[in-house]
Write a protein that holds these residues in place. Sequence first.
Motif, PDB file in Angstrom:
ATOM      1  N   UNK A  32     -70.269 129.310 -25.449  1.00 52.16           N
ATOM      2  CA  UNK A  32     -70.876 129.254 -26.760  1.00 52.16           C
ATOM      3  C   UNK A  32     -72.142 128.531 -27.001  1.00 52.16           C
ATOM      4  N   UNK A  33     -72.298 127.181 -26.436  1.00 50.89           N
ATOM      5  CA  UNK A  33     -73.394 126.420 -26.572  1.00 50.89           C
ATOM      6  C   UNK A  33     -74.572 127.125 -26.077  1.00 50.89           C
ATOM      7  N   UNK A  34     -74.584 127.901 -24.811  1.00 51.49           N
ATOM      8  CA  UNK A  34     -75.723 128.567 -24.342  1.00 51.49           C
ATOM      9  C   UNK A  34     -76.045 129.763 -25.272  1.00 51.49           C
ATOM     10  N   UNK A  44     -77.803 127.817 -28.070  1.00 52.87           N
ATOM     11  CA  UNK A  44     -79.206 127.543 -27.806  1.00 52.87           C
ATOM     12  C   UNK A  44     -80.212 128.710 -27.724  1.00 52.87           C
ATOM     13  N   UNK A  45     -79.677 129.894 -27.147  1.00 51.13           N
ATOM     14  CA  UNK A  45     -80.590 131.065 -27.032  1.00 51.13           C
ATOM     15  C   UNK A  45     -80.820 131.583 -28.440  1.00 51.13           C
ATOM     16  N   UNK A  46     -79.849 131.586 -29.549  1.00 50.61           N
ATOM     17  CA  UNK A  46     -80.149 131.988 -30.751  1.00 50.61           C
ATOM     18  C   UNK A  46     -81.170 130.938 -31.480  1.00 50.61           C
TER      19      UNK A  46
END
Length: 214
Positions: free
Chosen positions: A180-182, A185-187
């Motif tokens: 979820x955190x990745x 961050x991508x969004x």
Amino acid sequence: MAGRLREMRCELSFLKNADGSACFSQGSTCIWASCSGPGDGHASKANEEAMTLDISYRANCGDNKFSVLNNIIQSTISKAINLELFPHTTIAVTIHGIQDDGSIGAVAINGACFALLDNGMPFEAVFCGVLVVRLKDELIIDPTTKQEASSTGRVLFAVCNGADGHPEVCSMDAIGQWDFNQLEAAWSLAQPSATAIFEFYRSVMQRKHSIDEH
């Protein structure tokens, strides 16, 4: 994080026999997009309640019978345009990959939107594509072919311009393992790029209408 888009270029009404068309590029990645319709389609595909979308992405080499990009493009257009305004009709959107130096999916989505804008279709919200890859511990936006090949994960965002003017995720296709955190961050990295693409849309369309008026 690397959040810089490559240079964008676009020529509208590129294909004279289409109702709307565009030659669009980001860096060295280039596509031709065209759309025809809304118009009469094959009776077997007719929908009494909504317009039928016929989406076809064709690479410049390899098997062109079906592309996984068709799904995300179809899903995105279905959300961006009110298909119920044109029952019993069909619109065909065709994207040809001319040169692939990375981010071909995002470039295909952007080119499809330009072709529909050139056609004068009424949008609920314009849309764009942004590709983010994970290269070791770094997130890179609008990657080249070399960067994509070395990546351990890719996420293609189809982004709509929300009613409040802020980008919203319209569709998404992720490859590789993302927590979820990745993804968050991508969004976060993709949002300002989507805003820049929408600004580019605006400048191209303003130029087109200025030329048409004169």
